[in-house]
Scaffold this active site. Structure first.
Site, PDB file in Angstrom:
ATOM      1  N   GLY A  55      31.435  -8.971  18.719  1.00 40.72           N
ATOM      2  CA  GLY A  55      31.133  -9.805  19.872  1.00 40.72           C
ATOM      3  C   GLY A  55      32.360 -10.355  20.562  1.00 40.72           C
ATOM      4  N   CYS A  56      33.519 -10.079  20.022  1.00 44.59           N
ATOM      5  CA  CYS A  56      34.762 -10.547  20.626  1.00 44.59           C
ATOM      6  C   CYS A  56      35.354  -9.449  21.499  1.00 44.59           C
ATOM      7  CB  CYS A  56      35.773 -10.953  19.558  1.00 44.59           C
ATOM      8  SG  CYS A  56      35.258 -12.383  18.599  1.00 44.59           S
ATOM      9  N   GLN A  57      35.899  -9.840  22.628  1.00 43.64           N
ATOM     10  CA  GLN A  57      36.535  -8.904  23.546  1.00 43.64           C
ATOM     11  C   GLN A  57      37.794  -8.317  22.907  1.00 43.64           C
ATOM     12  OE1 GLN A  57      37.555 -10.845  27.210  1.00 43.64           O
ATOM     13  NE2 GLN A  57      38.305  -9.000  28.179  1.00 43.64           N
ATOM     14  N   SER A  58      38.540  -9.146  22.204  1.00 44.03           N
ATOM     15  CA  SER A  58      39.743  -8.720  21.499  1.00 44.03           C
ATOM     16  C   SER A  58      39.394  -8.480  20.041  1.00 44.03           C
ATOM     17  CB  SER A  58      40.811  -9.813  21.582  1.00 44.03           C
ATOM     18  OG  SER A  58      41.075 -10.134  22.922  1.00 44.03           O
TER      19      SER A  58
END
Length: 142
Positions: A55-58
């Site tokens: 769920g994290c972009q990075s």
């Protein structure tokens, strides 16, 4: 892992107080990025698929160690601002018992920091994914 994620003792209250001194969000971002630079680097062997937070972009990795009642977290990211946001989160949750983690009002904390309003929606979603993962580790039912 060390007893504190920072080289010095820092709490959620410290972060709220310090960010309150800055007039501009540019200065606040610099402070948050500096918080991330204070976190110890996570060894590459801990940057595994099972430690990745979805769920994290990075890319964000979270390692947990439980010592007695308390949880100690180590986190890392491939993005400076995200690593700083990890510092903000770890100040709230690190070296706390499960009950304290689950009782901590993270929404009020983010509100005090005026944080979510100044992050992109994808960064905000990633921040919530990090918090959710820590809360799951502390035993929050899904």
């Amino acid at each position: 892992m060390s007893a504190n994620p920072f080289g010095r003792s820092i709490s959620a209250e410290d972060i709220v107080d310090t960010l309150g001194f800055f007039d501009s969000w540019e200065d606040r971002y610099k402070y948050i990025i500096d918080l991330g630079k204070e976190l110890p680097a996570m060894p590459d062997e801990l940057k595994t698929e099972d430690r990745l937070i979805r769920g994290c972009q990075s890319q964000v990795w979270l390692e947990t160690e439980q010592q007695g009642e308390t949880f100690e977290f180590q986190a890392d990211s491939d993005a400076f601002i995200v690593k700083g946001l990890l510092g903000v989160i770890l100040a709230a949750y690190n070296n706390k018992a499960a009950d304290d983690i689950l009782a901590f009002d993270i929404e009020q904390y983010f509100e005090q920091l005026d944080l979510l309003r100044h992050l992109s929606p994808t960064r905000g979603n990633g921040l919530r994914a990090m918090v959710q993962r820590i809360r799951e580790i502390a035993g929050e039912p899904a």
